[in-house]
Motif scaffolding. Structure first.
Motif, PDB file in Angstrom:
ATOM      1  N   GLY A  86      43.741  32.046  16.351  1.00  9.75           N
ATOM      2  CA  GLY A  86      43.577  31.213  15.167  1.00  9.75           C
ATOM      3  C   GLY A  86      42.146  30.955  14.766  1.00  9.75           C
ATOM      4  N   GLN A  87      41.185  31.559  15.468  1.00  3.08           N
ATOM      5  CA  GLN A  87      39.782  31.314  15.163  1.00  3.08           C
ATOM      6  C   GLN A  87      39.146  32.535  14.512  1.00  3.08           C
ATOM      7  OE1 GLN A  87      38.333  28.499  15.400  1.00  3.08           O
ATOM      8  NE2 GLN A  87      39.759  27.342  16.686  1.00  3.08           N
ATOM      9  N   LYS A  88      38.095  32.272  13.775  1.00  2.00           N
ATOM     10  CA  LYS A  88      37.294  33.353  13.211  1.00  2.00           C
ATOM     11  C   LYS A  88      35.853  33.178  13.665  1.00  2.00           C
ATOM     12  CE  LYS A  88      36.013  31.022   8.903  1.00  2.00           C
ATOM     13  NZ  LYS A  88      35.983  31.136   7.421  1.00  2.00           N
ATOM     14  N   ILE A  89      35.125  34.272  13.687  1.00  2.00           N
ATOM     15  CA  ILE A  89      33.700  34.224  14.002  1.00  2.00           C
ATOM     16  C   ILE A  89      32.964  33.898  12.713  1.00  2.00           C
ATOM     17  CG2 ILE A  89      31.711  35.556  14.776  1.00  2.00           C
ATOM     18  CD1 ILE A  89      33.630  37.172  16.529  1.00  2.00           C
ATOM     19  N   ASN A  90      32.310  32.764  12.686  1.00  2.00           N
ATOM     20  CA  ASN A  90      31.572  32.362  11.486  1.00  2.00           C
ATOM     21  C   ASN A  90      30.249  33.095  11.358  1.00  2.00           C
ATOM     22  OD1 ASN A  90      32.857  29.527  12.725  1.00  2.00           O
ATOM     23  ND2 ASN A  90      33.318  29.889  10.566  1.00  2.00           N
ATOM     24  N   HIS A  91      29.657  33.439  12.505  1.00  2.00           N
ATOM     25  CA  HIS A  91      28.355  34.103  12.510  1.00  2.00           C
ATOM     26  C   HIS A  91      28.386  35.194  13.564  1.00  2.00           C
ATOM     27  CE1 HIS A  91      26.738  30.741  10.108  1.00  2.00           C
ATOM     28  NE2 HIS A  91      27.472  29.979  10.905  1.00  2.00           N
ATOM     29  N   SER A  92      28.241  36.436  13.133  1.00  3.22           N
ATOM     30  CA  SER A  92      28.273  37.568  14.056  1.00  3.22           C
ATOM     31  C   SER A  92      26.875  37.808  14.621  1.00  3.22           C
ATOM     32  CB  SER A  92      28.766  38.818  13.329  1.00  3.22           C
ATOM     33  OG  SER A  92      28.885  39.900  14.220  1.00  3.22           O
ATOM     34  N   LEU A  93      26.798  37.837  15.952  1.00  3.90           N
ATOM     35  CA  LEU A  93      25.510  38.010  16.615  1.00  3.90           C
ATOM     36  C   LEU A  93      25.133  39.481  16.720  1.00  3.90           C
ATOM     37  CD1 LEU A  93      25.911  35.488  19.580  1.00  3.90           C
ATOM     38  CD2 LEU A  93      24.540  35.170  17.513  1.00  3.90           C
ATOM     39  N   SER A  94      23.877  39.757  16.556  1.00  2.00           N
ATOM     40  CA  SER A  94      23.327  41.086  16.805  1.00  2.00           C
ATOM     41  C   SER A  94      21.941  40.895  17.382  1.00  2.00           C
ATOM     42  CB  SER A  94      23.274  41.910  15.512  1.00  2.00           C
ATOM     43  OG  SER A  94      22.468  41.256  14.543  1.00  2.00           O
ATOM     44  N   ASP A  95      21.295  41.991  17.763  1.00  3.27           N
ATOM     45  CA  ASP A  95      19.992  41.860  18.399  1.00  3.27           C
ATOM     46  C   ASP A  95      18.999  41.150  17.482  1.00  3.27           C
ATOM     47  OD1 ASP A  95      18.278  42.289  20.593  1.00  3.27           O
ATOM     48  OD2 ASP A  95      17.302  43.910  19.505  1.00  3.27           O
ATOM     49  N   SER A  96      18.265  40.207  18.060  1.00  6.11           N
ATOM     50  CA  SER A  96      17.251  39.421  17.359  1.00  6.11           C
ATOM     51  C   SER A  96      17.841  38.487  16.312  1.00  6.11           C
ATOM     52  CB  SER A  96      16.193  40.328  16.703  1.00  6.11           C
ATOM     53  OG  SER A  96      15.522  41.080  17.685  1.00  6.11           O
ATOM     54  N   TYR A 126      14.981  29.090  18.611  1.00  2.00           N
ATOM     55  CA  TYR A 126      15.849  29.796  19.546  1.00  2.00           C
ATOM     56  C   TYR A 126      16.258  31.124  18.914  1.00  2.00           C
ATOM     57  CZ  TYR A 126      16.589  25.746  22.629  1.00  2.00           C
ATOM     58  OH  TYR A 126      16.427  24.714  23.513  1.00  2.00           O
ATOM     59  N   GLN A 127      16.295  32.180  19.738  1.00  5.88           N
ATOM     60  CA  GLN A 127      16.634  33.505  19.234  1.00  5.88           C
ATOM     61  C   GLN A 127      17.553  34.221  20.210  1.00  5.88           C
ATOM     62  OE1 GLN A 127      13.203  35.891  18.306  1.00  5.88           O
ATOM     63  NE2 GLN A 127      14.337  37.291  16.997  1.00  5.88           N
ATOM     64  N   PHE A 128      18.497  34.974  19.659  1.00  3.26           N
ATOM     65  CA  PHE A 128      19.441  35.729  20.482  1.00  3.26           C
ATOM     66  C   PHE A 128      18.992  37.179  20.592  1.00  3.26           C
ATOM     67  CE2 PHE A 128      22.990  38.651  20.776  1.00  3.26           C
ATOM     68  CZ  PHE A 128      23.615  38.199  21.920  1.00  3.26           C
ATOM     69  N   PHE A 129      19.128  37.752  21.789  1.00  5.53           N
ATOM     70  CA  PHE A 129      18.830  39.164  22.017  1.00  5.53           C
ATOM     71  C   PHE A 129      20.040  39.829  22.665  1.00  5.53           C
ATOM     72  CE2 PHE A 129      14.698  37.149  21.899  1.00  5.53           C
ATOM     73  CZ  PHE A 129      13.908  38.051  21.214  1.00  5.53           C
ATOM     74  N   LYS A 130      20.386  40.989  22.180  1.00  6.84           N
ATOM     75  CA  LYS A 130      21.492  41.759  22.756  1.00  6.84           C
ATOM     76  C   LYS A 130      20.949  42.728  23.794  1.00  6.84           C
ATOM     77  CE  LYS A 130      25.087  45.118  21.489  1.00  6.84           C
ATOM     78  NZ  LYS A 130      24.661  46.141  22.455  1.00  6.84           N
ATOM     79  N   PHE A 131      21.659  42.835  24.926  1.00  8.61           N
ATOM     80  CA  PHE A 131      21.313  43.863  25.898  1.00  8.61           C
ATOM     81  C   PHE A 131      21.738  45.221  25.338  1.00  8.61           C
ATOM     82  CE2 PHE A 131      21.546  40.345  29.089  1.00  8.61           C
ATOM     83  CZ  PHE A 131      20.261  40.485  29.574  1.00  8.61           C
ATOM     84  N   LEU A 132      20.786  46.071  25.093  1.00  7.20           N
ATOM     85  CA  LEU A 132      21.074  47.371  24.506  1.00  7.20           C
ATOM     86  C   LEU A 132      21.887  48.214  25.483  1.00  7.20           C
ATOM     87  CD1 LEU A 132      17.599  48.119  22.883  1.00  7.20           C
ATOM     88  CD2 LEU A 132      19.603  47.016  21.871  1.00  7.20           C
ATOM     89  N   GLY A 133      22.983  48.756  24.999  1.00  9.44           N
ATOM     90  CA  GLY A 133      23.821  49.616  25.825  1.00  9.44           C
ATOM     91  C   GLY A 133      24.914  48.899  26.577  1.00  9.44           C
ATOM     92  N   GLU A 166      29.847  43.862  25.079  1.00 14.54           N
ATOM     93  CA  GLU A 166      28.525  43.386  24.696  1.00 14.54           C
ATOM     94  C   GLU A 166      28.162  42.063  25.369  1.00 14.54           C
ATOM     95  OE1 GLU A 166      27.778  44.901  20.240  1.00 14.54           O
ATOM     96  OE2 GLU A 166      29.576  43.673  20.473  1.00 14.54           O
ATOM     97  N   GLU A 167      26.903  41.939  25.693  1.00 10.69           N
ATOM     98  CA  GLU A 167      26.364  40.701  26.248  1.00 10.69           C
ATOM     99  C   GLU A 167      24.910  40.580  25.829  1.00 10.69           C
ATOM    100  OE1 GLU A 167      26.122  38.202  30.442  1.00 10.69           O
ATOM    101  OE2 GLU A 167      27.830  39.433  29.898  1.00 10.69           O
ATOM    102  N   GLY A 168      24.430  39.353  25.815  1.00 11.42           N
ATOM    103  CA  GLY A 168      23.038  39.136  25.458  1.00 11.42           C
ATOM    104  C   GLY A 168      22.482  37.910  26.134  1.00 11.42           C
ATOM    105  N   PHE A 169      21.308  37.475  25.680  1.00 11.05           N
ATOM    106  CA  PHE A 169      20.677  36.277  26.214  1.00 11.05           C
ATOM    107  C   PHE A 169      19.966  35.567  25.080  1.00 11.05           C
ATOM    108  CE2 PHE A 169      17.462  39.551  26.463  1.00 11.05           C
ATOM    109  CZ  PHE A 169      16.260  38.911  26.161  1.00 11.05           C
ATOM    110  N   ILE A 170      19.628  34.316  25.317  1.00 16.79           N
ATOM    111  CA  ILE A 170      18.931  33.495  24.324  1.00 16.79           C
ATOM    112  C   ILE A 170      17.543  33.176  24.854  1.00 16.79           C
ATOM    113  CG2 ILE A 170      18.894  31.222  23.211  1.00 16.79           C
ATOM    114  CD1 ILE A 170      21.971  31.359  23.162  1.00 16.79           C
ATOM    115  N   TYR A 171      16.583  33.192  23.955  1.00 14.59           N
ATOM    116  CA  TYR A 171      15.207  32.876  24.321  1.00 14.59           C
ATOM    117  C   TYR A 171      14.705  31.717  23.478  1.00 14.59           C
ATOM    118  CZ  TYR A 171      10.119  33.221  24.685  1.00 14.59           C
ATOM    119  OH  TYR A 171       8.789  32.933  24.872  1.00 14.59           O
TER     120      TYR A 171
END
Length: 235
Positions: free
Chosen positions: A109-119, A127-134, A138-143
């Motif tokens: 019943g949920q939707k993604i309001n904001h799709s994350l991608s690298d940077s 605060y900025q999100f980074f995706k682990f390439l490859g 998918e997973e990433g980290f926040i800086y």
């Protein structure tokens, strides 16, 4: 009525840095017929009374009262594919906005309001999100360039330096024997599950940071860059 994951034992919300909080709780899963119980953390970022939750952990009524005394939950951010069982609870309770990879399995019943991608930029200033390439899934980290620099991770880099009270005895022994109880640990289990390679961590080493806040383990203060670099070089 929608069913949510249960409330499992957890600690109190603790203020780690100015406007940054963490709460440690329990996670119970089953893998190849075995029950696994270990600890996990939720991070709470407060920006002028608006709260962003990272690596959600469902809280008891007392815990929710403590959360509400900090501010109003506005955003839920999922940075790891293997977490998120409690996202729906917070999204529904607070009508919060959901930030996640477009490829993840969404709560019913949920939707993604904001799709994350690298940077990707995030709803929190500086605060900025980074995706682990490859990585797949998918997973990433926040800086955050604050308090000398902080990286926020999910399963990619853990910091269990001891078996805490939220582990079962059997899971604690298994984690210790597998080498999972270690500073700034990059688990071979996670690497295999995501197909990640050593080179994908280079983007972390290109950032200036002193602290690590992970979904698993203690906050690593002041020496995080050196510890993370050592773990990467040992891969």
């Amino acid at each position: 009525m929608k069913e949510y994951s249960p409330v499992w034992p957890h600690g109190e919300i603790k203020n780690i840095f100015e406007n940054i909080y963490i709460v440690r709780g329990t996670n119970i899963t089953e893998y190849e017929g075995m029950k696994i119980q270990h600890s996990r953390n939720m991070t709470i970022i407060n920006q002028n009374g608006d709260l962003t939750l990272i690596n959600t952990v469902r809280l008891s009524d007392d815990g929710l009262n403590q959360l509400d005394n900090i501010g109003q939950v506005k955003h839920v951010v999922r940075i790891g594919a293997f977490h998120g069982r409690d996202d729906a609870f917070y999204l529904d309770r607070y009508n919060a906005e959901f930030w996640a990879f477009g490829s993840i399995e969404k709560p019913v019943g949920q939707k993604i309001n904001h799709s994350l991608s690298d940077s990707s930029s995030l709803p929190i200033n500086d605060y900025q999100f980074f995706k682990f390439l490859g990585s797949s899934p998918e997973e990433g980290f926040i800086y955050c360039n604050c308090h000398g620099g902080i990286i926020f991770t999910c399963d990619s880099i853990k910091n269990w330096i001891e078996v805490d009270q939220f582990f079962s005895g059997e899971s604690g022994r298994a984690a210790s024997e597998a080498g999972e109880i270690a500073k700034a640990r990059i688990s071979p289990i996670w690497l295999e599950a995501t197909g990640m390679r050593k080179e994908a961590f280079n983007q972390i080493l290109g950032l200036k940071f002193k602290h690590l806040i992970s979904a698993h383990g203690d906050v690593l203060k002041n020496t995080a860059y050196e510890s993370v670099k050592k773990s990467i070089l040992e891969l």
